[in-house]
Design a protein around this motif. Structure first.
Motif, PDB file in Angstrom:
ATOM      1  N   ASN A  22       0.827  -1.205   0.000  1.00  0.00           N
ATOM      2  CA  ASN A  22       0.000   0.000   0.000  1.00  0.00           C
ATOM      3  C   ASN A  22       0.863   1.257   0.000  1.00  0.00           C
ATOM      4  OD1 ASN A  22      -2.363  -1.491   0.055  1.00  0.00           O
ATOM      5  ND2 ASN A  22      -2.361  -1.598   2.302  1.00  0.00           N
ATOM      6  N   LYS A  24       2.812   4.339  -1.118  1.00  0.00           N
ATOM      7  CA  LYS A  24       2.601   5.246  -2.255  1.00  0.00           C
ATOM      8  C   LYS A  24       3.946   5.712  -2.814  1.00  0.00           C
ATOM      9  CE  LYS A  24      -1.862   5.290  -1.902  1.00  0.00           C
ATOM     10  NZ  LYS A  24      -2.576   4.357  -2.692  1.00  0.00           N
ATOM     11  N   GLU A  31       9.228   2.429  -6.252  1.00  0.00           N
ATOM     12  CA  GLU A  31       8.759   1.428  -5.298  1.00  0.00           C
ATOM     13  C   GLU A  31       9.724   0.239  -5.244  1.00  0.00           C
ATOM     14  OE1 GLU A  31       4.684  -1.091  -4.331  1.00  0.00           O
ATOM     15  OE2 GLU A  31       4.741   0.253  -6.044  1.00  0.00           O
TER      16      GLU A  31
END
Length: 142
Positions: A22, A24, A31
C-alpha cells in the motif's frame, strides 16, 4: 528475529517485481528501489545472504545484462553480485536445445565480473553444468 529463532542464513525472493504494498510511490521504479534498499539494509543488519530474483526488461532478451533489469537499476546499486540466467541467442552458431541456458556473472563488487556457465535443465527443473568459459582478460584489482 528469524535468524535468531530459526537460524536463517539465506533468504530467497523469487520475483522482486511481484511484490506489492500500500506504499505510495510516484513510479513503480521508485517502489522497487525502496524494496531493494530495504532488503539490502536487512541483509547487512542481520548478516544474512539475500538472493533476489528479478525480471529483465524487453531489451534484456537481446542483450542480457544487469543494466536491463526491469523497473529498477537500484538492484545494481544495492547488489554485491548480479547473475543473469538467459537462453542462448538464436543467432548463436552452435546448436542448442530448448533446455539450454547460460548463467553469467554480470556484476561483482568483490572481483572481476565475467565468465559464462552453459547449463542444461532437466524435466524436473534441475540444472546440470555442461561447460564453463572464464574471462581471460583479467586486470589486476588495486
Amino acid at each position: 528475529l528469524w535468524k535468531r529463532k530459526y537460524g536463517v542464513k539465506i533468504i530467497a525472493i523469487d520475483h522482486l517485481q511481484r511484490i506489492t504494498s500500500n506504499r505510495k510511490s510516484e513510479t513503480r521504479e521508485q517502489e522497487i528501489s525502496f524494496y531493494s534498499n530495504s532488503f539490502k539494509r536487512i541483509a547487512l543488519q542481520e548478516n544474512i545472504c539475500l538472493i533476489i530474483g528479478s525480471q529483465l526488461n524487453r531489451t534484456g532478451k537481446n542483450s542480457p545484462n544487469s543494466e536491463n533489469i526491469s523497473e529498477s537499476l537500484a538492484l545494481n546499486r544495492d547488489s554485491d553480485f548480479g547473475f543473469i540466467i538467459f537462453k542462448p541467442s538464436e543467432t548463436d552458431k552452435r546448436k542448442f536445445n530448448d533446455s539450454d541456458y547460460y548463467l553469467k556473472l554480470d556484476l561483482s563488487r568483490h572481483s572481476k565480473a565475467g565468465g559464462v556457465i552453459h547449463l542444461k535443465m532437466s524435466d524436473s527443473g534441475m540444472f546440470r553444468e555442461l561447460a564453463t568459459q572464464y574471462e581471460t582478460n583479467y586486470q589486476e584489482v588495486i
